[in-house]
Design an enzyme around this catalytic site. Structure first.
Site, mmCIF file in Angstrom:
data_model
loop_
_atom_site.group_PDB
_atom_site.id
_atom_site.type_symbol
_atom_site.label_atom_id
_atom_site.label_comp_id
_atom_site.label_asym_id
_atom_site.label_seq_id
_atom_site.Cartn_x
_atom_site.Cartn_y
_atom_site.Cartn_z
ATOM 1 N N ASN A 150 0.847 -1.195 0.000
ATOM 2 C CA ASN A 150 0.000 0.000 0.000
ATOM 3 C C ASN A 150 0.890 1.255 0.000
ATOM 4 O O ASN A 150 1.511 1.587 1.005
ATOM 5 C CB ASN A 150 -0.905 -0.038 1.238
ATOM 6 N N LYS B 195 0.476 3.882 2.822
ATOM 7 C CA LYS B 195 1.092 3.557 4.118
ATOM 8 C C LYS B 195 2.571 3.929 4.101
ATOM 9 O O LYS B 195 3.093 4.471 5.072
ATOM 10 C CB LYS B 195 0.975 2.062 4.416
ATOM 11 N N ASP C 221 -0.663 -3.695 10.073
ATOM 12 C CA ASP C 221 -2.001 -4.177 9.719
ATOM 13 C C ASP C 221 -2.986 -3.241 10.398
ATOM 14 O O ASP C 221 -2.907 -3.017 11.604
ATOM 15 C CB ASP C 221 -2.223 -5.625 10.147
ATOM 16 N N PHE D 142 -6.341 8.564 2.490
ATOM 17 C CA PHE D 142 -6.800 7.447 1.658
ATOM 18 C C PHE D 142 -7.884 6.672 2.407
ATOM 19 O O PHE D 142 -8.236 7.015 3.532
ATOM 20 C CB PHE D 142 -5.616 6.534 1.282
ATOM 21 N N GLY D 143 -8.360 5.629 1.775
ATOM 22 C CA GLY D 143 -9.292 4.701 2.435
ATOM 23 C C GLY D 143 -10.523 5.403 2.981
ATOM 24 O O GLY D 143 -11.226 6.146 2.283
ATOM 25 N N TYR D 144 -10.796 5.186 4.259
ATOM 26 C CA TYR D 144 -12.007 5.689 4.897
ATOM 27 C C TYR D 144 -11.849 7.118 5.438
ATOM 28 O O TYR D 144 -12.748 7.626 6.112
ATOM 29 C CB TYR D 144 -12.425 4.751 6.042
ATOM 30 N N ASP D 145 -10.721 7.758 5.158
ATOM 31 C CA ASP D 145 -10.470 9.104 5.712
ATOM 32 C C ASP D 145 -11.596 10.104 5.435
ATOM 33 O O ASP D 145 -11.920 10.914 6.317
ATOM 34 C CB ASP D 145 -9.136 9.662 5.190
ATOM 35 N N ARG E 114 -1.643 5.209 12.805
ATOM 36 C CA ARG E 114 -0.326 4.837 12.241
ATOM 37 C C ARG E 114 0.788 5.638 12.924
ATOM 38 O O ARG E 114 1.826 5.083 13.264
ATOM 39 C CB ARG E 114 -0.353 5.095 10.719
#
Ligand code: ITT
Length: 193
Positions: free
Chosen positions: A9, A12, A69, A148-151, A178
């Site tokens: 990713n 990340k 993870d 990214f993602g659910y941000d 993170r």
């Protein structure tokens, strides 16, 4: 010191490098695993899956390896999507749509991001493992384009109704799951080298 960051990713990796730089780390070179890195993440927890990824990256490279993870855990959904966050639906937008839809019947929109990091040494031995969390709630509409993602649907506690995707990179890294997990890893490395 070279550490392989066990991820495919790119978001990340970008955040990892920014958090490490902000922490003042200048003696660690983070490299990516070789092409084809695709461990089977069949653990039942964030902890198990981060260990699987770290061990596989170490096996392929012989280098110390760090894995992340992570995922979104929503109270009203019993902690889902949790370890399945990356696979909740086919695309990032479809995952957001599915989440907003699933939450329609609920008033309780409390949620948290969790990031579990595992650092293994060059012989695959676990050196350090711990998690970071970021608490908030799920918005009813998506806003913001950062991250990214659910941000775009994650309202960060204490940030005046802003979603994570409305925060700058530096602001996200200060409060994110993170950032909180990686600073623990970096403290461990600083204390043990
Ligand atoms: P690797 O396994 O290769 O590291 P991945 O994206 O598949 O990449 P995970 O299995 O850990 O990683 O799943 C993490 C998912 O959780 C990620 O794809 C997002 O959907 C979500 N997620 C994690 N951290 C996030 C963040 O900071 N902001 C928004 N969504 C996040």
């Amino acid at each position: 010191m070279k550490i392989v960051f066990a991820t495919s990713n790119p978001h990340k990796l970008k955040e990892l490098k920014e958090i490490a730089e902000d922490f003042g780390v200048n003696n660690i070179e983070f490299v990516l695993p070789p092409d084809g890195f695709d461990p089977v993440e069949d653990g039942e927890t964030f902890e198990e899956n981060s260990l699987i990824k770290a061990k596989e990256a170490n096996r392929l490279t012989g280098l110390p390896a760090l894995a992340d993870d992570s995922g979104l855990c929503v109270d009203a959904l019993g902690g889902a999507p949790g370890i399945h966050s990356a696979r909740y639906a086919d695309t990032p937008q479809a995952r957001i749509d599915k989440l907003l839809n699933a939450l329609k019947p609920y008033d309780n929109r409390n949620a948290k991001f969790v990031c579990y990091m595992t650092l293994v040494g060059k012989n695959g031995e676990v050196l350090f493992a711990d998690k970071g969390e970021c608490h908030g709630s799920i918005s009813t509409v998506q806003t913001g384009v950062n991250g990214f993602g659910y941000d775009p649907v994650f309202l960060v506690d204490g940030k005046n109704g802003l979603t994570m995707a409305k925060l700058s990179e530096a602001e996200k890294n200060k409060v994110s799951h993170r950032g909180n997990a990686l600073r623990k890893v970096l403290n461990y490395i600083a204390d043990n080298n």
